[in-house]
Scaffold this active site. Structure first.
Site, PDB file in Angstrom:
ATOM      1  N   TYR A  34      91.926  18.556-103.593  1.00  0.00           N
ATOM      2  CA  TYR A  34      91.855  18.978-102.194  1.00  0.00           C
ATOM      3  C   TYR A  34      92.036  17.788-101.257  1.00  0.00           C
ATOM      4  O   TYR A  34      91.565  16.685-101.542  1.00  0.00           O
ATOM      5  CB  TYR A  34      90.513  19.659-101.916  1.00  0.00           C
ATOM      6  N   TYR A  35      92.686  18.074-100.123  1.00  0.00           N
ATOM      7  CA  TYR A  35      92.983  17.049 -99.125  1.00  0.00           C
ATOM      8  C   TYR A  35      92.421  17.443 -97.770  1.00  0.00           C
ATOM      9  O   TYR A  35      92.350  18.623 -97.434  1.00  0.00           O
ATOM     10  CB  TYR A  35      94.501  16.849 -99.004  1.00  0.00           C
TER      11      TYR A  35
END
Length: 184
Positions: A34-35
């Site tokens: 995830y970013y």
């Protein structure tokens, strides 16, 4: 596309009911990276951006996925844009070069089952969180969301799901880490 999705807490009994009643499709291992956007807080806008690496039957697939804010108050229904990618390292480098920060990687083992045309159930064992069940259906527009949510919820209730969860695995794991005083 709109992904109508419900998630509930599961146990061995629920897993067994699914395995007995529905057609097994495949077992996958997911690594979800995830970013965080450099200019807006996805935790406040209820969005997500991830790279998912899927491994199954000696096969490898990867996708860049954007998930928009939830569209109703009962489910995890949201707009989803998913693009296949062939070079995970290059896409990760691209995102970090644009200012995106890697937040967390979530690993899970997922069993996927066919329920009926367009409807699948997944049994997830998520590292650090435990067992969950998800049911989903892709629809073209958001006109029938409420009707679809009720239909999918009924299937999960019949399987024995008593507690539903709207938070993503990312949100749940971040909460757990924060509660335990762990750094991300």
């Amino acid at each position: 596309m709109i992904e109508v999705e419900l998630k509930g807490y599961a146990n061995d009994k629920i897993f067994e009911k699914v395995r007995e009643r529905f057609k097994f499709m495949r077992k996958e291992t997911h690594e979800d990276i995830y970013y965080q956007h450099p200019c807006r807080d996805f935790s406040k806008t209820d969005e997500a951006l991830r790279i998912r690496i899927k491994r199954f039957n000696g096969h490898f697939e990867a996708f860049l996925t954007y998930k928009g804010p939830k569209l109703d108050n009962m489910s995890k229904t949201r707009k989803e844009i998913e693009v296949p990618i062939s070079d995970v390292d290059a896409y990760s480098d691209l995102l970090t070069s644009l200012g995106f920060k890697e937040v967390l990687t979530i690993v899970k083992v997922r069993e996927k089952y066919y329920v009926e045309k367009g409807v699948t159930i997944t049994l997830d064992e998520v590292e650090g969180l435990g067992k969950f069940i998800e049911i989903e259906k892709l629809i073209k527009d958001n006109e029938n969301i409420e009707e679809e949510v009720k239909k999918l919820r009924k299937i999960l209730e019949v399987l024995g799901v008593k507690k539903f969860e709207r938070k993503s695995y990312l949100e749940l794991l971040l909460e757990k880490l924060k509660k335990n005083g762990s750094e991300i």
